[in-house]
Structures are given as structure tokens and as C-alpha cells.
Scaffold this active site. Structure first.
Site, PDB file in Angstrom:
ATOM      1  CG  ASP A  71      56.356  10.712 -30.675  1.00  0.00           C
ATOM      2  OD1 ASP A  71      57.585  10.609 -30.815  1.00  0.00           O
ATOM      3  OD2 ASP A  71      55.811  11.374 -29.762  1.00  0.00           O
ATOM      4  CG  ASP A  73      59.770  10.060 -25.069  1.00  0.00           C
ATOM      5  OD1 ASP A  73      59.538   9.336 -24.093  1.00  0.00           O
ATOM      6  OD2 ASP A  73      60.806   9.992 -25.750  1.00  0.00           O
ATOM      7  CD  GLU A 366      33.463  23.715 -13.412  1.00  0.00           C
ATOM      8  OE1 GLU A 366      32.367  23.861 -12.838  1.00  0.00           O
ATOM      9  OE2 GLU A 366      34.396  24.517 -13.317  1.00  0.00           O
TER      10      GLU A 366
HETATM   11  N1  RBF Z   1      32.607  23.932 -21.000  1.00  0.00           N
HETATM   12  C1  RBF Z   1      33.157  24.152 -22.198  1.00  0.00           C
HETATM   13  O1  RBF Z   1      33.726  25.211 -22.439  1.00  0.00           O
HETATM   14  N2  RBF Z   1      33.109  23.188 -23.184  1.00  0.00           N
HETATM   15  C2  RBF Z   1      32.502  22.009 -22.991  1.00  0.00           C
HETATM   16  O2  RBF Z   1      32.509  21.178 -23.906  1.00  0.00           O
HETATM   17  C3  RBF Z   1      31.883  21.765 -21.744  1.00  0.00           C
HETATM   18  N3  RBF Z   1      31.239  20.598 -21.511  1.00  0.00           N
HETATM   19  C4  RBF Z   1      30.633  20.378 -20.308  1.00  0.00           C
HETATM   20  C5  RBF Z   1      29.959  19.184 -20.075  1.00  0.00           C
HETATM   21  C6  RBF Z   1      29.334  18.945 -18.845  1.00  0.00           C
HETATM   22  C7  RBF Z   1      28.618  17.657 -18.628  1.00  0.00           C
HETATM   23  C8  RBF Z   1      29.379  19.934 -17.822  1.00  0.00           C
HETATM   24  C9  RBF Z   1      28.700  19.701 -16.503  1.00  0.00           C
HETATM   25  C10 RBF Z   1      30.052  21.108 -18.047  1.00  0.00           C
HETATM   26  C11 RBF Z   1      30.693  21.359 -19.291  1.00  0.00           C
HETATM   27  N4  RBF Z   1      31.362  22.548 -19.548  1.00  0.00           N
HETATM   28  C12 RBF Z   1      31.961  22.774 -20.759  1.00  0.00           C
HETATM   29  C13 RBF Z   1      31.730  23.372 -18.428  1.00  0.00           C
HETATM   30  C14 RBF Z   1      30.875  24.555 -18.187  1.00  0.00           C
HETATM   31  O3  RBF Z   1      31.422  25.556 -18.996  1.00  0.00           O
HETATM   32  C15 RBF Z   1      31.079  24.800 -16.712  1.00  0.00           C
HETATM   33  O4  RBF Z   1      30.225  23.984 -16.009  1.00  0.00           O
HETATM   34  C16 RBF Z   1      30.926  26.231 -16.381  1.00  0.00           C
HETATM   35  O5  RBF Z   1      32.017  26.908 -16.909  1.00  0.00           O
HETATM   36  C17 RBF Z   1      30.797  26.435 -14.884  1.00  0.00           C
HETATM   37  O6  RBF Z   1      31.969  26.901 -14.322  1.00  0.00           O
HETATM   38 MG    MG Z   2      30.388  25.248 -10.280  1.00  0.00          MG
END
Ligand code: RBF
Ligand code: MG
Ligand code: ADP
Length: 439
Positions: A71, A73, A366
């Protein structure tokens, strides 16, 4: 025991694998067939990630395909941004305000149906035809600005270079398609042909456009893989009897795509080997090199849970002023280099997105700097160069499994950043200069 069948390459070679765990023997039988006479067994595959891991992770059968129908768009082009920009301005002139939450009412529809949805949703006192004739020239001026979705160029080049027949099938009129893709080098010549919504009686969700594509390809629909971002497109592909990978262009929509055979977060996550097509060869030690991108600003307060809940501090940056940059990049886990103005340059692994485990309403960045700092550094300037991709964001059954995955990401990033391919960006000029702040 029959463990798996995998067609390697698009050519007609088929591997049948018998494994005898008691004796440790693995028997491979290689067949060469004419595609047209392949019996059913050769048309299925147990997820292929290299034969060995295929056997260990093999618990779901997937169909083998011989061609791909794309697809346009939302799938190859980031059209949604342009559509919302145009409608935002247009609606103000009619005393109305664009509501991004209603974008799903437009996505994947024919131009007329999309216009009718806008007229209805915003109670405009004009007809769908009038809306179309007023907005069409405005849209036409914008086609040149539509960016390719991340991974679109890579996917097209890969399919083309591997001789996989590739078709473009879009609800847009053919002339519009041609104009839109003319701004993307090498696209037009990569398609065996293009079918526009004006070349069939009914657009998607009718399966007509896909059935017509299979006919012109002289392929059985079951040998075609459709890649689609919208629900009407997924429905059309399934109704046509094809395999469908959904790559939703609107955020937080994946739960709607239950009829798709697979839902992926972005084209970066497409794994052709799952469908019997040759695997991408650009993954390096669990990472995908990307065109580097840059973001920087003072470290601000985040959700207050990084250190407290996960034991993993993430130095948040304000997303204000970066909304376009963020919408250009799919959510997921990335890595690169981070510079703290007063302290130096460090390895960094980060997530971008809505943190599905916490179901945030905002897309955040993050970054976890891979260094032990004695103190917090709120307010300090942080500059990031993002050089590679690891995986899509995911939800997890427990905090422990999320934390374990983040540590796995850390290990992948730490190792990868020592490779010359990524190490060179430690010296990137962006990290040599301090940020300029306007007063
Ligand atoms: N949060 C998720 O909900 N799912 C993820 O797959 C996920 N992977 C992350 C991978 C890395 C390298 C980092 C640093 C953070 C990840 N987080 C993920 C975010 C994590 O939930 C977040 O740092 C906290 O919510 C802090 O606010
Ligand atoms: Mg933070
Ligand atoms: P917040 O929710 O406010 O971002 P976190 O618990 O995620 O709080 O902690 C992040 C803060 O911790 C950063 O803003 C920074 O000041 C500090 N910090 C200390 N070490 C690190 C690190 N290795 N990586 C990122 N931030 C760190």
C-alpha cells in the site's frame, strides 16, 4: 519427526528438515521445484531466523509467499502528517477544529470516502465533492513534501535486489500515486506495476484491487503478501485470500488489526524470512544501523519512575519543539551516544514511545546513559546522536521481565557501540559543540 519446511531464496529450493532429538541427528532434504507445481507442504514455513533458531522457536506456521503487494499512503509514505496539516488549516476556515483522534476515520479510504467522513464528522455545510475539489489542489501542492516512512526505501531496495515481484496497490487515483512516488528516487522502476483506486470498481476494503493485482502477477492470491497500514486495506487483503502484515500508521491502534496475519510496529520490524523471503542482511549483532539523528536540550523531570520503579534512570528531554522529529521516528528501542555538557560523552540506550507497560498518553524519549553518575543532572544540557535500532517497544507480563529486557538492550547497545560502524559517531561534530540557547 518433521520439524520444519523452509524455502530458501525466492527461487524454487525447498528444505525439509527432520530432527531426531534422541539421536541428535538432523536430516535436511533439499528439493527443487517449479513454483506452479509446489505441493502444499512447501508453501508453509516455520518462522525462519536462520535454520537453527527456526527449529527452536518454531511453533507457528506461516505461509510462504512469492510476491509482495504494498500500500502507499501510510505504509510507504508518511501521508498522515500532510493530511492532518492540510485539514487543520482548511477546517479553521470553516470555523472547525481538526481533531487528531478522528484521523482513523480517513486512513485507508478512497479520497471520496475520506472527504465524506470529514463532512460528516465536522458537520460541514458542503458536499464531499465540493470538499474534494477545494482540497485536492492544496494536497497536490504538498505531495513533494511527503516523507518516506522509516524503512520504506530499505524494503523496496531489498525486494527489488532479491528479484521479489513487487506491486503498488493504492486507493488513490493512479495519477496521484505517480505524482507522489515521483519524488522518491528508484521507487517507480521497482514496481512490476501500479494499480490505482480508479482502476477498479470498488476501492479497499473491497478485495478487488488485490485480486486484480494477483491476476496481473499471474499468482495465486495465497502466494501474495500484502503490507498495509490501514484497517480497510487489511480487510481487503484478507478478503482477497492473501497473507497480510499490518503496520498501523496511527499510534496505539494495533489491537484493532486482529484480522492481520502479523502486526508490526514499523517497516523496520518486517522480517521477510518469516514469509519465506530472503532475510535482510543489514542487521549487525542484533542492531539495525540507521541514518543518525540528533536531539538535545536540558534534562527535565520525567514520570518519576525510572529509578524508583525500575532501578533504571532515564534522563528525559522535553519533546516540545521536537514533535515533528519524534513523529518521523517509530517508537522503539534505539541506542547511540550521549553528551552531558559538563561531563563528557557516554554510551546510551533509550526507548522512544508510549511505554506500553505503563500505557503513557505521551510519546517520550527515555535515554539511559550507560555510566554510574554520583548525582542527578537535571537542568544540564544533554545531546544525543541516535545511530541504531534494536527492537519495537513491547508490553511485558511483569516488571521483572521488562527490566530483564532493558538489561538485554543495554548489553546489545554496549557491545554494538564498540563496532567501528557506530563508534565513529562518538566523534560526531554535533557532540563537539554546546547547544545554542535563545534567550
Ligand atoms: N517500556 C515499555 O513499556 N516497553 C518497553 O519495551 C520498554 N523498553 C525500554 C528499553 C530501554 C532501553 C529503556 C531505557 C526503557 C524502556 N522502556 C520500555 C521504558 C521504561 O518503561 C521507562 O524507562 C520508564 O517508564 C521510565 O519512565
Ligand atoms: Mg526518566
Ligand atoms: P525522571 O522520571 O525524573 O526522569 P528517573 O528516575 O528516570 O527520573 O531518573 C532520571 C534522572 O536520574 C536523570 O534526569 C538524571 O538526572 C539522573 N541520572 C543519574 N544517572 C543516570 C543515568 N545513568 N542515565 C540517565 N539518568 C541518570
Amino acid at each position: 519427526m518433521l520439524c520444519g519446511a523452509a524455502r530458501v531464496r525466492v527461487s524454487n529450493v525447498v528444505l525439509i528438515v527432520f530432527e531426531f532429538p534422541e539421536s541428535g541427528f538432523v536430516v535436511l532434504i533439499v528439493f527443487e521445484f517449479q513454483m506452479s507445481v509446489l505441493p502444499n507442504i512447501e508453501r508453509y514455513i516455520l518462522c525462519t531466523q536462520g535454520l537453527r533458531s527456526e527449529l527452536s522457536m518454531a511453533n507457528s506456521f506461516r505461509k510462504l509467499v512469492s510476491c509482495v503487494i504494498l500500500d502507499l499512503d501510510g505504509t510507504l509514505l508518511n501521508t498522515d502528517c500532510i493530511v492532518s496539516d492540510v485539514l487543520r488549516v482548511y477546517l479553521v476556515k470553516h470555523g472547525k477544529q481538526w481533531d487528531g483522534r478522528r484521523a482513523h476515520r480517513i486512513v485507508g479510504k478512497t479520497p471520496y470516502e475520506a472527504a465524506a467522513a470529514v463532512v460528516e464528522d465536522y458537520e460541514l455545510s458542503i458536499s464531499a465533492d465540493e470538499l474534494l475539489s477545494e482540497t485536492s489542489p492544496i494536497f497536490a501542492d504538498q505531495w513533494c513534501k511527503i516523507k518516506a516512512q522509516p524503512g520504506a526505501n530499505r524494503l523496496i531496495e531489498y525486494l527489488k535486489s532479491n528479484g521479489v515481484p513487487l506491486v503498488l496497490a493504492s486507493n488513490s487515483p493512479k495519477a496521484n500515486i505517480e505524482e507522489k512516488i515521483s519524488h522518491h528516487q528508484g521507487w517507480k522502476e521497482s514496481f512490476s506495476f501500479i494499480i490505482g483506486g480508479d482502476e477498479v470498481k470498488s476501492g479497499k476494503p473491497s478485495p478487488e484491487i488485490y485480486i486484480e493485482a494477483a491476476k496481473r502477477l499471474k499468482m495465486d492470491p495465497s502466494s501474495c503478501l500484502v503490507i498495509e497500514d490501514s484497517l480497510p486495506g487489511v480487510i481487503a487483503g484478507k478478503e482477497a485470500g492473501m497473507e497480510v502484515v499490518a503496520v498501523p500508521s496511527l499510534p496505539k491502534q494495533s489491537q484493532l488489526f486482529t484480522s492481520a496475519d502479523e502486526v508490526i510496529n514499523s517497516l523496520l520490524d518486517f522480517r521477510p524470512e518469516k514469509w519465506g523471503l530472503p532475510a535482510f542482511e543489514d542487521w549487525v549483532e542484533g542492531t539495525l544501523p540507521i541514518e543518525p539523528w540528533y536531539i538535545g536540550g536540558p534534562v527535565i523531570k520525567g514520570f518519576g519512575r525510572g529509578s524508583k520503579v525500575l532501578g533504571i534512570p532515564t534522563a528525559n528531554l522535553s519533546t516540545e519543539g521536537y514533535s515533528a522529529l519524534l513523529s518521523d521516528h517509530p517508537s522503539g528501542v534505539y541506542f547511540g551516544w550521549a553528551r552531558l555538557a559538563t561531563q563528557g560523552v557516554y554510551k546510551m540506550v533509550m526507548s522512544i514511545g508510549w511505554n506500553p507497560y505503563f500505557n503513557n498518553t505521551e510519546k517520550t524519549i527515555e535515554p539511559w546513559l550507560l555510566h554510574d553518575f554520583n548525582e542527578d543532572f537535571y537542568g544540564e544540557d544533554l545531546q544525543l546522536v541516535i545511530v541504531g535500532y534494536i527492537r519495537p517497544e513491547a508490553n511485558f507480563p511483569s516488571l521483572e521481565t521488562l527490566i530483564a529486557k532493558i538489561y538485554e538492550d543495554r548489553e546489545i547497545a554496549e557491545k554494538a557501540l564498540d563496532l567501528p560502524l557506530y563508534l565513529k559517531y562518538k566523534e560526531d561534530t554535533y557532540l563537539k559543540k554546546s547547544l545554542q540557547h535563545s534567550c
